[in-house]
Design an enzyme around this catalytic site. Structure first.
Site, PDB file in Angstrom:
ATOM      1  N   GLU A   1      -0.571 -30.298  11.399  1.00 20.84           N
ATOM      2  CA  GLU A   1      -1.057 -29.444  10.319  1.00 20.84           C
ATOM      3  C   GLU A   1      -2.178 -28.539  10.797  1.00 20.84           C
ATOM      4  OE1 GLU A   1      -2.755 -31.711   7.117  1.00 20.84           O
ATOM      5  OE2 GLU A   1      -3.738 -29.990   6.224  1.00 20.84           O
TER       6      GLU A   1
ATOM      7  N   TYR B   1       0.818  -1.221   0.000  1.00 22.87           N
ATOM      8  CA  TYR B   1       0.000   0.000   0.000  1.00 22.87           C
ATOM      9  C   TYR B   1       0.846   1.264   0.000  1.00 22.87           C
ATOM     10  CZ  TYR B   1      -4.417  -2.403   0.384  1.00 22.87           C
ATOM     11  OH  TYR B   1      -5.509  -3.168   0.114  1.00 22.87           O
TER      12      TYR B   1
END
Lengths: 381, 511
Positions: free
Chosen positions: A209, A108
């Protein structure tokens, strides 16, 4: 064992003076070219598959020797050159102002509109970059061009990894005891290299995971009962999670076990912890854990643990295609066990999640499956 | 210059041949009448070294909109006062019965127009004319006496010339479909202006005024009056020439030498031996069978010299280019002329031009403008040899990607244009002609390709400049920030480098 001369647990980030000096040096080299009347260019190591080398001995994907000249006066590369220099100035500014922007912040901050008259005399405009992939790409370019990692440059990301266990960390002068987090866990920050790991008392590292499984195991105090460090990257791990796992393996000699779903996505996550991804192969030396052991869940577990039918899911075409791709990865290719496992997955066309083990009771995973597999050395590597 | 012809009633002829002459319907008839008068005016000017000024006016009749009054005025050589009735009022009368490139071949068209006007509206034709050396101006209102093929003068006035005017003004009223033909007529005027860039043409119509001012004061060399080429004869021509010779002692050898182009004593002897004629035969004694044999032999003798192009009057590449530029207003134009060639005893010269960009609208095909002896050909493009060639060319090799703003102009000059069919709007694919046309078209196409690649390169350089300059500010200020410098000192260094870079690639393009 690949051991580094670094003293275990100490922060290993280059000093901020050194980081700034290397960034400025890059700008200086461009200026020197311009001043001596040469069209300016950047020399950037190529980050494509063709320039990736599988280091068999170290079991790592590393960047090859090929570099590409990015010339400002080449209209095909001119924009990328501008973006690289623009990003360089943004990073330098952050360092000078002691600011820690995320990659999104940088996107940005650097995005603005350039107005110009095109070759046909028409007034038009263009953005410095259109999406974050472009700004991320030049950050990677600066990483490989300077040999600095973005964490060294103080660039943050939305870190999502979590860790808990019997260890103490010193961060910004404060000691944090990761065994005293209650039902919670410690969020792994972006720059793991600035952390000092002062104490680790564990026999191994267990990486799961899924965040939900991590929660459950933490709630059961699995790490305390089994003397391990519990880590999750919540799906595809970010760089800091991988770096933390790597440091625990490298600096504290801990075996690392990975627990994922039994499908090609889970296997790929294991692969990322173990060897890194192709596009980021230049970070592998720092992020990969080549000796990470795949604990499960595997396709062969369906038979071995007599998974009830209602837990078995049919693999999609994409899963199968992905599995076939994995069979071409060098680290899978040279493992007989992995080839059998992937072949089995493709043949059966079936997948299961970690939760499938609950078919044998909720505690089966923590009380039986994990400890047994480790004790019987039933991991895959 | 007056010759007597077989007495075929012109009315009969006209009825039989309306289509041939282009008067098949009111729309075509109006277009054809404009054509005939304008072409006569051009022949009366440029052929005689006068820069043409032609004024064309179309007016609709107030009460009867199907009646159209057409007025064409020129500054040509004019017609001798006593000849005016015959020129306009008698079929098969005129000055064009010679071997020379003119627009109309038989001088018939204008009389057809008069006949058509007379038959559809019953109005006489008005003619005013004066020659350069005359001190009077003649004014006539006349009809054609159809059954007798003689002019019928309704009114005549001869005035002393007070200004040094010369030229011809013709006004006639005919039944014509203006709305249906106006696009063609405008096209015709526009294309005539293209092929006659030395002419000023004013065109006024109910739609307004168009003025095409001459862009050149240079006239092409006027065509010379030539002799027949021996290959191009037929029995009728032979009979006519023998009659004209008016010499009872003329031998065959002498006849050939006198009346045919490129025939000297040696070639005449060689031909006659080859053909099995006695060189000293008197031409007056030749029977029809002999003439037939002679004509056939003349056609087939392989050793005649090629016809000379002196009888032709091409525009030349410079003028053609000027014409193309002024009418099509392209960004690029080029023209080429081929060396003279011949087919079947008729000399011809091919010219071609190509134009690109500018005001030419992009189209899916090459815009083709065809001309024959400086006449625009507007109809029957699909069967014309030029269209055939243009369509057979793979234009991508000349860097043309359709839709493209590209126009091809072809101009065939010949003592006998090999028209296809009777419409005289399409040229047949005679191999010799087709060959020359293709070479000419490909030649201008190649030049266009060179231009287009230069243009491409120029844009490439420009694109580079634009691209680098676009990012230069960002690069300078970013570097300046990192190095604590003044951005302008960096950008001026970059600016210098850019200049050097561009100099390496400098391209100039001439349209």
């Amino acid at each position: 064992m690949p051991k580094n001369t670094q003293q275990a647990g100490k922060p290993i980030s280059p000093s901020s003076e050194e980081v700034l000096a290397r960034l400025e040096q890059l700008a200086k080299s461009i200026y020197d070219q311009i001043q001596s009347g040469k069209p300016p260019y950047l020399d950037i190591p190529v980050r494509t598959l063709a320039n990736t080398i599988w280091d068999k001995k170290r079991k790592l994907l590393v960047l090859g020797p090929k570099t590409a000249k990015r010339e400002f006066f080449d209209i095909g590369e001119s924009k990328r050159f501008m973006q690289t220099i623009l990003m360089l100035s943004l990073i330098v500014r952050a360092r000078r102002e002691n600011d820690y922007p995320t990659i999104r912040d940088l996107y940005y901050t650097g995005k603005h509109t350039i107005y110009y008259v095109n070759e046909y005399g028409k007034k038009v405009s263009e953005e410095t970059w259109d999406d974050q992939r472009e700004s991320n790409a030049v950050i990677q370019d600066i990483e490989v061009a300077t040999g600095l990692l973005r964490e060294h440059m103080g660039i943050m990301h939305d870190a999502k990894g979590r860790i808990v266990g019997n260890m103490i960390i010193r961060s910004k002068g404060t000691e944090i005891d990761l065994s005293r987090m209650g039902s919670g866990a410690w969020g792994i920050p972006s720059n793991v290299d600035q952390l000092e790991i002062t104490k680790v008392e564990a026999d191994y590292v267990l990486v799961v995971e899924k965040g939900a499984i991590f929660e459950r195991l933490n709630e059961e105090e699995f790490w305390k009962k089994n003397k391990c460090i519990l880590v999750t990257g919540k799906g595809q791990p970010d760089r800091s999670t991988r770096r933390m796992v790597r440091r625990l393996w490298e600096e504290f000699d801990l075996p690392v076990y990975i627990l994922t779903d039994a499908d090609s996505y889970g296997y790929y996550i294991y692969s990322v912890y173990r060897s890194g991804s192709i596009s980021l192969s230049y970070e592998s030396e720092r992020l990969a854990t080549p000796e990470a052991r795949f604990l499960g869940v595997s396709t062969s577990d369906i038979e071995r643990y007599k998974i009830p039918k209602n837990y078995i899911i049919k693999a999609t075409e994409r899963d199968i295609k992905r599995a076939k791709e994995l069979m071409n990865y060098p680290w899978f290719k040279e493992s007989k066990r992995w080839m059998e496992e992937l072949q089995l997955f493709i043949e059966r066309g079936e997948k299961i999640e970690i939760e499938a083990l609950s078919g044998h009771g909720f505690k089966f995973l923590s009380n039986v499956y994990i400890p047994e597999k480790i004790a019987n050395k039933e991991w895959i590597i | 210059m007056s010759e007597k012809y077989r007495g075929l009633s012109p009315a009969e002829f006209f009825h039989r041949n309306k289509e041939i002459a282009g008067f098949s319907n009111p729309s075509r008839a109006l277009y054809q009448t404009v054509r005939e008068l304008v072409e006569n005016s051009l022949d009366a000017t440029e052929t005689h070294g006068i820069l043409p000024y032609i004024d064309v006016e179309v007016q609709l009749h107030e009460d009867r909109p199907e009646w159209v009054t057409l007025r064409v005025a020129d500054n040509g050589i004019g017609i001798p006062v006593h000849e005016i009735p015959n020129v306009f009022g008698r079929v098969f009368y005129g000055s064009k019965y010679v071997v020379r490139q003119t627009r109309g071949v038989f001088g018939l068209g204008v009389k057809m127009a008069v006949l058509y006007a007379q038959m559809t509206t019953g109005k006489p034709i008005y003619v005013k004319s004066s020659t350069r050396d005359s001190d009077v101006v003649g004014e006539y209102l006349l009809y054609i006496d159809i059954s007798r093929n003689i002019p019928h003068v309704q009114k005549m006035r001869i005035k002393k010339k007070n200004k040094n005017w010369h030229g011809t003004i013709v006004r006639l009223t005919l039944e014509g479909a203006w709305l249906q033909s106006k696009k063609r007529i405008e096209d015709y005027i526009r294309r005539t202006a293209l092929i006659s860039p030395y002419a000023t043409i004013r065109y006024r119509s109910p739609d307004g005024e168009l003025l095409f001012e001459r862009v050149s004061k240079e006239l092409p060399e006027p065509p010379q009056i030539g002799k027949y080429h021996p290959k191009g004869v037929d029995i009728e021509i032979l009979k006519d020439l023998i009659r004209r010779s008016n010499n009872n002692d003329m031998t065959l050898a002498g006849f050939l030498e006198k009346y045919f182009e490129g025939v000297g004593e040696k070639i005449a002897q060689e031909f006659l031996t080859w053909a099995g004629f006695q060189p000293d035969t008197k031409v007056k004694e030749l029977k029809l069978a002999d003439l037939e044999k002679l004509a056939t032999a003349m056609k087939n003798f392989p050793k005649w010299r090629r016809p000379r192009p002196l009888t032709l009057s091409p525009l030349g590449p410079e003028l053609l280019k000027k014409g193309v530029k002024s009418i099509l207003k392209p960004e690029f134009a080029t023209a080429v002329i081929r060396p003279p060639s011949s087919y079947g005893g008729h000399a011809f010269i091919v010219e071609a031009a190509i134009a690109y960009g500018g005001e030419i609208p992009p189209q899916d095909n090459v815009l083709l403008l065809r001309f024959a002896n400086k006449m625009p050909l507007l109809y029957d493009e699909g069967v014309d040899v030029s269209r055939k060639i243009v369509d057979s060319i793979d234009w991508s090799i000349y860097k043309i990607k359709f839709p493209a703003p590209v126009a091809v102009v072809t101009h065939v000059c010949s003592t006998k244009i090999p028209f296809k069919g009777v419409g005289k709007e399409a040229i047949a694919d005679v191999p010799e002609l087709e060959h020359e046309l293709e070479i000419a078209i490909r030649d201008v196409a190649r030049r266009l390709r060179i231009y287009l690649s230069k243009l491409e390169k120029m844009y490439e350089v420009k694109r580079k400049e634009v691209t680098i300059r676009k990012y230069m500010g960002e690069v300078s200020s970013s570097l300046a920030y990192v190095l604590n410098m003044d951005p302008s000192s960096i950008s001026s260094l970059l600016e210098e480098l850019l200049k050097k870079e561009l100099e390496k690639k400098e391209v100039t393009v001439n349209a």
